[in-house]
Design an enzyme around this catalytic site. Structure first.
Site, PDB file in Angstrom:
ATOM      1  N   THR A  49      42.960  40.193  44.724  1.00 40.91           N
ATOM      2  CA  THR A  49      42.875  40.036  43.272  1.00 40.91           C
ATOM      3  C   THR A  49      44.301  40.037  42.715  1.00 40.91           C
ATOM      4  O   THR A  49      45.272  40.141  43.461  1.00 40.91           O
ATOM      5  CB  THR A  49      42.074  41.182  42.628  1.00 40.91           C
ATOM      6  OG1 THR A  49      42.867  42.385  42.630  1.00 40.91           O
ATOM      7  CG2 THR A  49      40.778  41.443  43.387  1.00 40.91           C
ATOM      8  N   CYS A  50      44.407  39.976  41.400  1.00 39.30           N
ATOM      9  CA  CYS A  50      45.740  39.985  40.803  1.00 39.30           C
ATOM     10  C   CYS A  50      46.427  41.339  40.980  1.00 39.30           C
ATOM     11  O   CYS A  50      47.647  41.436  40.867  1.00 39.30           O
ATOM     12  CB  CYS A  50      45.661  39.634  39.312  1.00 39.30           C
ATOM     13  SG  CYS A  50      44.585  40.718  38.360  1.00 39.30           S
ATOM     14  N   ASN A  51      45.659  42.377  41.275  1.00 41.02           N
ATOM     15  CA  ASN A  51      46.239  43.712  41.381  1.00 41.02           C
ATOM     16  C   ASN A  51      46.279  44.280  42.788  1.00 41.02           C
ATOM     17  O   ASN A  51      46.892  45.321  43.005  1.00 41.02           O
ATOM     18  CB  ASN A  51      45.461  44.699  40.494  1.00 41.02           C
ATOM     19  CG  ASN A  51      45.807  44.534  39.040  1.00 41.02           C
ATOM     20  OD1 ASN A  51      46.932  44.181  38.697  1.00 41.02           O
ATOM     21  ND2 ASN A  51      44.840  44.766  38.165  1.00 41.02           N
ATOM     22  N   ARG A  52      45.646  43.609  43.751  1.00 43.91           N
ATOM     23  CA  ARG A  52      45.619  44.185  45.106  1.00 43.91           C
ATOM     24  C   ARG A  52      45.301  43.120  46.147  1.00 43.91           C
ATOM     25  O   ARG A  52      44.635  42.108  45.845  1.00 43.91           O
ATOM     26  CB  ARG A  52      44.586  45.313  45.190  1.00 43.91           C
ATOM     27  CG  ARG A  52      43.149  44.871  45.090  1.00 43.91           C
ATOM     28  CD  ARG A  52      42.183  46.056  45.115  1.00 43.91           C
ATOM     29  NE  ARG A  52      42.318  46.855  43.917  1.00 43.91           N
ATOM     30  CZ  ARG A  52      42.811  48.102  43.885  1.00 43.91           C
ATOM     31  NH1 ARG A  52      43.181  48.691  45.003  1.00 43.91           N
ATOM     32  NH2 ARG A  52      42.916  48.754  42.754  1.00 43.91           N
ATOM     33  N   SER A 106      41.620  50.894  39.412  1.00 43.79           N
ATOM     34  CA  SER A 106      42.088  49.704  38.704  1.00 43.79           C
ATOM     35  C   SER A 106      43.223  50.026  37.753  1.00 43.79           C
ATOM     36  O   SER A 106      43.413  51.174  37.345  1.00 43.79           O
ATOM     37  CB  SER A 106      40.937  49.078  37.901  1.00 43.79           C
ATOM     38  OG  SER A 106      39.914  48.623  38.749  1.00 43.79           O
ATOM     39  N   GLU A 111      37.312  48.894  34.032  1.00 43.83           N
ATOM     40  CA  GLU A 111      37.125  47.445  33.823  1.00 43.83           C
ATOM     41  C   GLU A 111      36.020  46.954  34.761  1.00 43.83           C
ATOM     42  O   GLU A 111      35.889  47.415  35.893  1.00 43.83           O
ATOM     43  CB  GLU A 111      38.438  46.697  34.049  1.00 43.83           C
ATOM     44  CG  GLU A 111      39.093  46.912  35.408  1.00 43.83           C
ATOM     45  CD  GLU A 111      38.654  45.894  36.431  1.00 43.83           C
ATOM     46  OE1 GLU A 111      37.880  44.987  36.061  1.00 43.83           O
ATOM     47  OE2 GLU A 111      39.056  46.016  37.598  1.00 43.83           O
ATOM     48  N   ALA A 187      40.725  28.152  32.579  1.00 44.55           N
ATOM     49  CA  ALA A 187      39.429  28.292  31.914  1.00 44.55           C
ATOM     50  C   ALA A 187      38.476  29.159  32.720  1.00 44.55           C
ATOM     51  O   ALA A 187      37.268  28.990  32.662  1.00 44.55           O
ATOM     52  CB  ALA A 187      38.810  26.911  31.684  1.00 44.55           C
ATOM     53  N   GLY A 188      39.034  30.129  33.438  1.00 41.38           N
ATOM     54  CA  GLY A 188      38.206  31.024  34.236  1.00 41.38           C
ATOM     55  C   GLY A 188      37.697  32.214  33.446  1.00 41.38           C
ATOM     56  O   GLY A 188      37.744  32.245  32.215  1.00 41.38           O
ATOM     57  N   MET A 190      38.879  35.272  33.195  1.00 40.29           N
ATOM     58  CA  MET A 190      39.909  35.982  32.446  1.00 40.29           C
ATOM     59  C   MET A 190      40.167  35.293  31.111  1.00 40.29           C
ATOM     60  O   MET A 190      40.298  35.949  30.071  1.00 40.29           O
ATOM     61  CB  MET A 190      41.205  36.048  33.263  1.00 40.29           C
ATOM     62  CG  MET A 190      41.181  37.080  34.366  1.00 40.29           C
ATOM     63  SD  MET A 190      41.202  38.769  33.730  1.00 40.29           S
ATOM     64  CE  MET A 190      41.541  39.659  35.234  1.00 40.29           C
TER      65      MET A 190
END
Length: 448
Positions: A49-52, A106, A111, A187-188, A190
């Site tokens: 993911t964007c964080n891990r 997170s 979230e 356009a996902g 997020m």
């Protein structure tokens, strides 16, 4: 089978390193299959993911060097990775996975997106044959724990996400979003979340650009916005006061020269970029342009920290639930270790019972069918009663990891040492360890 989890996250590694490790969704199946083929790995899953970025593996006695896998597959040097890597084994790996799926680990505690991302990773791993008996049990327990925490605590009481934090940051920058124009690049999910929060905060107009224009049109229509063709992105971007990017691009979409062009067209009116993508969509060098202000996903941590105080009490309740569920999972896993031995004991007893019935067959021939059924029930019942205490002893020894007692039981009952084949990724169907009722081979109930 043993567990190993290796990874980096927003707490241990900067975005510059995380983006080197990020695996695009379309490559996740290929990467998971490669991990499954890595020496020592029997089952596997990758969460990116964007964080891990985390690798979860089942293995036997020799622990696989997952750091070497990252180096070989992604081409990132071990020396640069090692200071940022964490490893969890066995119970610690279970606890970490439970915490991740429950959003306790997170950037924004509570979230809701992370559970969906874990499920997507599970689905991908399962589709390439990387999830079998052991990880299946673990991940199903993980999903149940995350659901329990959502149900029994208020940790997700308000809608919080990286997208909402990005919008909070924009609001703090401007004081108010009323009259501001916002461009969403991507356009996902997020972007959809960001658009929802932006409108709630009074944004005047929302533009959406996406490489697949139809996706941009659908998202824009949902929020009474305007879709921008991706090829027109640079000609339109200067009209936006705030640009929020969240794409899967492997290259920078906006660079320093773009920022200079936009500021010139805007006659030096400031622009704010919020980059919530990993890999990053915006070259950090754009921050050097006077009047352009860039915030990436790591910058959002300071804003996200403000949510922690409100959720601290609920997070403590969630941690207590996880601690209890980890113990429950471990007890269940240890009990399952006794299942092959119990099946062996049942099989041996059933063979003895059948042998005795065959020996007495000549004398039993004169019995009516009802009498023969009564003899069958009697011998089966006696065997069940005899097996009950030994089975309880085996289960108790497994729960306590009492290997001495297990060896004694094997010796007393002349049981074989049943183990999973070294190269097997699929175990045979076994009897559930929770039941106290002896189940006789050839007359097992389906308890699935």
């Amino acid at each position: 089978m043993k567990l190993l989890l290796t990874g980096v996250n927003h707490k241990t590694a900067p975005v510059e390193l995380r983006e080197q490790l990020a695996i695009a969704p379309e490559r996740l199946g290929e990467a998971t299959h490669a991990l499954l083929d890595f020496p020592g790995v029997h089952e596997a899953m990758i969460l990116s993911t964007c964080n891990r970025v985390e690798l979860l593996a089942c293995h036997e006695s020799n622990s696989p060097d997952l750091l070497s896998f990252l180096e070989g597959y992604l081409g990132v040097g071990t020396a640069s990775l090692r200071p940022h890597i964490y490893e969890y084994r066995e119970t610690d790996a279970v606890q970490h996975l439970f915490r991740v799926a429950s959003s306790l680990d997170s950037m924004v505690v509570g979230e809701p997106q992370i559970l969906g991302q874990v499920k997507e990773s599970y689905t991908t791993a399962r589709s390439v044959g990387a999830v079998q008996t052991h990880l299946e049990k673990l991940l199903q327990s993980t999903f149940a724990v995350a659901k329990k925490i959502r149900t029994e605590t208020q940790i997700g009481s308000s809608s919080v996400s990286i997208a909402s934090v990005a919008v909070d940051l924009a609001k703090k920058i401007f004081g108010s979003l009323e009259g501001k124009r916002v461009l969403l690049v991507g356009a996902g999910k997020m972007s959809e979340l960001a658009a929802r929060h932006l409108l709630q905060q009074g944004a005047d107009a929302i533009y959406v650009a996406n490489r697949t224009h139809d996706h941009a049109v659908r998202l824009a229509q949902n929020f009474q916005g305007r879709a921008v063709r991706f090829e027109d992105l640079y000609a339109t971007a200067d009209q936006a006061d705030i640009i929020i990017t969240s794409t899967g691009s492997q290259e920078h979409i906006f660079r320093r020269e773009h920022g200079q062009q936009f500021l010139h067209k805007r006659r030096n009116r400031p622009m704010f970029f919020i980059d919530i993508a990993v890999p990053r969509d915006i070259d950090p060098e754009i921050n050097r342009v006077d009047g352009v202000f860039l915030y990436d996903i790591d910058d959002l941590q300071s804003v996200a920290a403000s949510h922690l105080a409100d959720r601290a009490r609920e997070a403590q309740r969630a941690e207590a639930i996880i601690a209890e569920e980890v113990q429950r999972f471990q007890r269940h896993a240890q009990a399952l270790n006794a299942t092959p031995m119990i099946i062996d004991l049942q099989s041996s007893a059933e063979e003895m019972r059948q042998a005795e019935l065959r020996r007495m067959q000549a004398r039993l021939q004169s019995l009516t069918p009802e009498q023969q059924a009564a003899v069958e029930a009697l011998t089966r019942g006696l065997m069940n009663k005899f097996l009950h205490l030994p089975m309880q002893a085996i289960k108790a020894a497994a729960l306590e990891a009492d290997t001495v007692m297990l060896e004694v039981m094997r010796s007393v009952f002349h049981l074989t040492r049943t183990q999973e084949p070294a190269n097997s990724r699929i175990t045979s169907k076994t009897v559930p360890a929770e039941t106290d009722e002896p189940v006789i081979a050839g007359n097992q109930k389906d308890r699935s």
